[in-house]
Scaffold this active site. Structure first.
Site, mmCIF file in Angstrom:
data_model
loop_
_atom_site.group_PDB
_atom_site.id
_atom_site.type_symbol
_atom_site.label_atom_id
_atom_site.label_comp_id
_atom_site.label_asym_id
_atom_site.label_seq_id
_atom_site.Cartn_x
_atom_site.Cartn_y
_atom_site.Cartn_z
ATOM 1 N N GLY A 227 0.823 -1.211 0.000
ATOM 2 C CA GLY A 227 0.000 0.000 0.000
ATOM 3 C C GLY A 227 0.848 1.248 0.000
ATOM 4 N N ALA A 228 1.959 1.218 -0.769
ATOM 5 C CA ALA A 228 2.961 2.288 -0.662
ATOM 6 C C ALA A 228 2.905 3.325 -1.772
ATOM 7 C CB ALA A 228 4.355 1.674 -0.614
ATOM 8 N N ARG B 293 0.944 5.809 -1.873
ATOM 9 C CA ARG B 293 0.537 7.115 -1.350
ATOM 10 C C ARG B 293 0.520 7.066 0.177
ATOM 11 N NH1 ARG B 293 -3.196 4.367 -3.706
ATOM 12 N NH2 ARG B 293 -2.969 5.526 -5.642
ATOM 13 N N ASP C 121 -2.521 -7.705 -5.077
ATOM 14 C CA ASP C 121 -3.685 -7.714 -4.194
ATOM 15 C C ASP C 121 -3.279 -8.492 -2.952
ATOM 16 O OD1 ASP C 121 -6.047 -8.127 -2.830
ATOM 17 O OD2 ASP C 121 -7.133 -8.995 -4.524
ATOM 18 N N VAL C 122 -3.081 -7.796 -1.842
ATOM 19 C CA VAL C 122 -2.548 -8.462 -0.649
ATOM 20 C C VAL C 122 -3.504 -9.492 -0.060
ATOM 21 C CG1 VAL C 122 -1.014 -6.542 -0.044
ATOM 22 C CG2 VAL C 122 -3.350 -6.620 0.919
ATOM 23 N N SER D 154 -3.528 0.594 14.461
ATOM 24 C CA SER D 154 -4.168 1.903 14.540
ATOM 25 C C SER D 154 -4.696 2.118 15.955
ATOM 26 C CB SER D 154 -5.342 1.990 13.555
ATOM 27 O OG SER D 154 -6.146 3.135 13.788
ATOM 28 N N TYR E 50 -12.862 -2.233 10.832
ATOM 29 C CA TYR E 50 -11.498 -1.690 10.877
ATOM 30 C C TYR E 50 -10.865 -1.916 12.251
ATOM 31 C CZ TYR E 50 -7.817 1.843 10.052
ATOM 32 O OH TYR E 50 -6.619 2.515 9.898
ATOM 33 N N ALA F 140 -9.994 -5.591 12.722
ATOM 34 C CA ALA F 140 -8.833 -5.958 11.926
ATOM 35 C C ALA F 140 -7.550 -5.417 12.537
ATOM 36 C CB ALA F 140 -8.998 -5.436 10.499
ATOM 37 N N LYS F 141 -7.591 -4.173 13.002
ATOM 38 C CA LYS F 141 -6.379 -3.562 13.539
ATOM 39 C C LYS F 141 -5.987 -4.152 14.896
ATOM 40 C CE LYS F 141 -5.156 -0.683 10.302
ATOM 41 N NZ LYS F 141 -3.958 -1.030 9.501
#
Length: 251
Positions: free
Chosen positions: A13-14, A16, A60-61, A139, A151, A154-155
């Site tokens: 995801g690098a 941006r 696609d991870v 996060s 989210y 998952a985090k």
């Protein structure tokens, strides 16, 4: 000589945001960098803007075949792999009673399944060379945040994965840690402001008021923490989650 001379770092995801800021820091410190992103054109563009050797690869991870192919390609093109930063992420925010199964699966798939698959792919190389550094992006939302059940789950899952991998991989010379950012000024948080019908600058100001240092984070703030945990200076640190949030979680 930079801390990462002779090392190859891959950041998911690098193209941006935090991912690109992290790729830039690794590159500035001497690493050859593989920029992984779902959008290969964006990945290649990001790689072209780094100061050192870099490649951009589409992946696609959440898809095992895609991840395995990307890792094989980056190892072939850059000569190895030594550092993995699992940064790829998306949001599909909604209150629980409105959240679709698709939005749950998509978010958990990218963040948690993605970290699992990418780590599984690189650890084969790390175990063989008995050296590797893995930094996962969690996060502050892992502690709970209204409208982010997918989210947040998952985090927090990323933190559990980090602790377990620290135990499993430590004997093979592999350190696994996580960074949990607070509010960071990125395109993702700007999109949240737009969804809430708030001016971006006002949204950032409001978030800055919620931490003791009274400013929002920048990608460079997270990149600095990631690079420390990925360096040999942190060789006695594993299984930990470092909150980089301006002190927001203190209160």
């Amino acid at each position: 000589m930079g801390r990462f001379e002779g090392r190859v770092a891959v950041i998911t995801g690098a193209a941006r945001g935090i991912g690109f800021g992290t790729a830039q820091r690794f590159s500035e410190e001497g690493a050859a960098v593989a920029v992984l992103d779902l959008d290969e054109a964006a990945a290649k563009d990001a790689a072209s803007r780094l100061p050192g050797q870099a490649v951009g690869i589409g992946a696609d991870v959440a898809d095992k075949a895609s991840v395995d192919a990307a890792v094989e390609r980056l190892v072939a093109e850059l000569g190895g792999v030594h550092v993995l930063v699992n940064n790829a992420g998306i949001t599909r925010d909604n209150l629980l009673f409105k959240m679709s199964e698709a939005d749950w699966d998509l978010v958990v798939g990218v963040h948690l399944r993605g970290a699992f698959l990418t780590t599984q792919a690189v650890q084969r190389h790390f175990v063989e060379q008995r050296y590797g550094k893995i930094v996962n992006l969690s996060s502050v939302s892992a502690l709970g945040n209204r409208g982010q059940a997918n989210y947040s789950a998952a985090k927090m899952g990323v933190q559990g994965l980090t602790r377990t991998l620290g135990i499993e991989l430590g004997p093979f010379g592999i350190n696994v840690n996580a960074v949990a950012p607070g509010f960071v000024a990125t395109e993702m948080t700007d999109a949240t402001a737009a969804r809430l019908k708030l001016d971006v600058d006002e949204f950032r100001r409001l978030n800055a008021e919620h931490n003791p240092v009274k400013r929002v984070g920048e990608p460079a703030d997270i990149a600095a923490a990631v690079c420390f945990l990925a360096s040999d200076e942190a060789s006695y640190v594993t299984g930990q989650t470092l909150y980089v949030d301006g002190g927001a979680t203190l209160g």
